[in-house]
Design an enzyme around this catalytic site. Sequence first.
Site, PDB file in Angstrom:
ATOM      1  N   ASP A  32      79.156  40.440  63.431  1.00 24.76           N
ATOM      2  CA  ASP A  32      78.847  41.855  63.230  1.00 24.76           C
ATOM      3  C   ASP A  32      77.405  41.993  62.767  1.00 24.76           C
ATOM      4  O   ASP A  32      76.709  41.000  62.516  1.00 24.76           O
ATOM      5  CB  ASP A  32      79.809  42.465  62.199  1.00 24.76           C
ATOM      6  CG  ASP A  32      79.846  43.993  62.237  1.00 24.76           C
ATOM      7  OD1 ASP A  32      79.184  44.592  63.105  1.00 24.76           O
ATOM      8  OD2 ASP A  32      80.521  44.583  61.379  1.00 24.76           O
ATOM      9  N   LYS A  33      76.986  43.245  62.620  1.00 21.45           N
ATOM     10  CA  LYS A  33      75.634  43.578  62.196  1.00 21.45           C
ATOM     11  C   LYS A  33      75.708  44.707  61.181  1.00 21.45           C
ATOM     12  O   LYS A  33      76.618  45.541  61.213  1.00 21.45           O
ATOM     13  CB  LYS A  33      74.819  43.984  63.421  1.00 21.45           C
ATOM     14  CG  LYS A  33      73.606  44.872  63.167  1.00 21.45           C
ATOM     15  CD  LYS A  33      73.934  46.335  63.450  1.00 21.45           C
ATOM     16  CE  LYS A  33      72.723  47.225  63.361  1.00 21.45           C
ATOM     17  NZ  LYS A  33      73.101  48.666  63.447  1.00 21.45           N
ATOM     18  N   HIS A  34      74.757  44.729  60.269  1.00 23.83           N
ATOM     19  CA  HIS A  34      74.644  45.848  59.330  1.00 23.83           C
ATOM     20  C   HIS A  34      73.191  46.276  59.274  1.00 23.83           C
ATOM     21  O   HIS A  34      72.278  45.454  59.201  1.00 23.83           O
ATOM     22  CB  HIS A  34      75.103  45.454  57.921  1.00 23.83           C
ATOM     23  CG  HIS A  34      74.909  46.557  56.923  1.00 23.83           C
ATOM     24  ND1 HIS A  34      75.802  47.589  56.775  1.00 23.83           N
ATOM     25  CD2 HIS A  34      73.887  46.816  56.045  1.00 23.83           C
ATOM     26  CE1 HIS A  34      75.368  48.421  55.845  1.00 23.83           C
ATOM     27  NE2 HIS A  34      74.210  47.976  55.393  1.00 23.83           N
ATOM     28  N   SER A  35      72.980  47.603  59.294  1.00 24.40           N
ATOM     29  CA  SER A  35      71.641  48.168  59.157  1.00 24.40           C
ATOM     30  C   SER A  35      71.545  48.897  57.825  1.00 24.40           C
ATOM     31  O   SER A  35      72.516  49.526  57.386  1.00 24.40           O
ATOM     32  CB  SER A  35      71.363  49.152  60.301  1.00 24.40           C
ATOM     33  OG  SER A  35      70.195  49.914  60.029  1.00 24.40           O
ATOM     34  N   THR A  40      76.661  56.019  62.068  1.00 26.33           N
ATOM     35  CA  THR A  40      77.269  55.602  63.329  1.00 26.33           C
ATOM     36  C   THR A  40      78.580  56.337  63.589  1.00 26.33           C
ATOM     37  O   THR A  40      78.876  56.732  64.723  1.00 26.33           O
ATOM     38  CB  THR A  40      77.492  54.080  63.328  1.00 26.33           C
ATOM     39  OG1 THR A  40      76.216  53.430  63.216  1.00 26.33           O
ATOM     40  CG2 THR A  40      78.166  53.622  64.603  1.00 26.33           C
ATOM     41  N   SER A  73      77.385  45.457  47.319  1.00 27.81           N
ATOM     42  CA  SER A  73      78.059  46.570  47.983  1.00 27.81           C
ATOM     43  C   SER A  73      78.122  46.353  49.489  1.00 27.81           C
ATOM     44  O   SER A  73      79.178  46.502  50.116  1.00 27.81           O
ATOM     45  CB  SER A  73      77.332  47.879  47.665  1.00 27.81           C
ATOM     46  OG  SER A  73      77.945  48.967  48.311  1.00 27.81           O
ATOM     47  N   LYS A  98      82.015  44.415  51.828  1.00 27.06           N
ATOM     48  CA  LYS A  98      82.740  44.997  52.964  1.00 27.06           C
ATOM     49  C   LYS A  98      82.664  44.092  54.184  1.00 27.06           C
ATOM     50  O   LYS A  98      83.636  43.971  54.935  1.00 27.06           O
ATOM     51  CB  LYS A  98      82.171  46.382  53.278  1.00 27.06           C
ATOM     52  CG  LYS A  98      82.387  47.405  52.160  1.00 27.06           C
ATOM     53  CD  LYS A  98      81.930  48.779  52.550  1.00 27.06           C
ATOM     54  CE  LYS A  98      80.435  48.952  52.523  1.00 27.06           C
ATOM     55  NZ  LYS A  98      79.878  49.014  51.169  1.00 27.06           N
ATOM     56  N   LYS A  99      81.521  43.471  54.408  1.00 23.13           N
ATOM     57  CA  LYS A  99      81.386  42.588  55.562  1.00 23.13           C
ATOM     58  C   LYS A  99      82.212  41.314  55.387  1.00 23.13           C
ATOM     59  O   LYS A  99      82.816  40.814  56.340  1.00 23.13           O
ATOM     60  CB  LYS A  99      79.909  42.247  55.795  1.00 23.13           C
ATOM     61  CG  LYS A  99      79.072  43.445  56.227  1.00 23.13           C
ATOM     62  CD  LYS A  99      79.606  44.060  57.520  1.00 23.13           C
ATOM     63  CE  LYS A  99      78.792  45.246  57.975  1.00 23.13           C
ATOM     64  NZ  LYS A  99      79.350  45.880  59.200  1.00 23.13           N
TER      65      LYS A  99
END
Length: 436
Positions: A80-83, A120, A183, A187-188
């Site tokens: 996955d990716k997080h921005s 998103t 934080s 979640k990831k």
Amino acid sequence: MLPQELVRAKRDGGTLDAGDIKAFIAGFEGERVTEGQVAAFAMAVFFRGMERAETVALTEAMRDSGDVLDWSGLDRPIVDKHSTGGVGDNVSLMLAPIVAACGGAVPMISGRGLGHTGGTLDKMEAIPGYSVSPDNQLFRKTVAEVGCAIIGQTGRLAPADKRFYGIRDVTATVESIPLITASILSKKLAAGLQGLVLDVKTGSGAFMAREDDARALAKSLVEVANGAGLKTTALLTDMNQPLASAAGNAVEVRNAVEFLTGTRQDPRLLDVTLGLAGEMLALAGLAASPEAGIAEACRALDDGRAATVFARMVAALGGPADFVERMDAHLPVAPVTIEVRAAQAGVIAEVDTRGLGLSVVALGGGRTRPQDPVDHAVGLTDLAALGATVDAGAPLARVHARTREAAEAAAGQVQAAYRLGDGSAAAGAAVLDRYT
């Protein structure tokens, strides 16, 4: 250790034991630790910071406060990716299907708009019928059969983080790198990933506007994620102008479909999307290197596989089966459209990207309160790029609004966000650095 003694120890600059941190978070969930004690703890961390091992322990404790997804039995690597958030940042809409088309599984748990930045989930909800809150069975089925699913966080994923963030938000302790790190990553980690790529933004449209702060956050995120056992890399990317040429919800979805089908691909958006895709494919073991991953991602775009995966994901989660072919028939359209024109000739020397994001919020495309509804139709398109030469009266952007009054107010904000100069101006690279 008693909760108040843990707060005292951190207040005085001590290093906390991992077991004590985990007991503190467990106590908060079990109501043995009060909100006042959590607020005091957050303030102590804000001023005293945390060692890397402390941040890892805090991250793991918040991860373990709820469900941790198990993807055993799936024959695809889970990535996955997080921005960290920006304006015109619709990367997730293209990135998930690109990686899925190359053999990865992307259970992308995303968020809503925050402040001047777009969310998103708000973008995906511009698609009629699309569910960002499917039941667990449909979520898993979509990831297994399609390869990706873009949904929202369930109530059982890292619930301690949600409560902790609510306290930080009202106690002026949000801007703490250890607390931001815990934080994001809790979640990831709860999503059961095998690899994670982070897009850490800096510039006028980023939460971390100063490059030194963004670099510190990128380093913290990568070190803590790897310390918690999750293979992670990060790209530092520029947010001194919108990433796409559109900012809003439906307008960014349209931009994403045009990107996937090859109709229009904004250059900076292409660079960031391919860069992140290359990193994800390399972490997943689906490419020998990020460079090889970029080449594979290009093939998935060029041969139409990525667009097909996006269409299948939309249909699987309740959206129209013909969405990619007939998006104009499905996406909402604002009733008023006006052009914003340059007051003088010159070169676009500076863009107040945050100001552009706030103009979208003012149009109704974002929220000033969590409970506010979002108007998916409004936004900005055809945004002029940094470094472009424009004549007097040339278009800087197009405003899509609900009323003429709202359109004209937004046009004034957009015009104020662009500063024109006499000389040349270079936009610079979209991807600034890489952390492993």
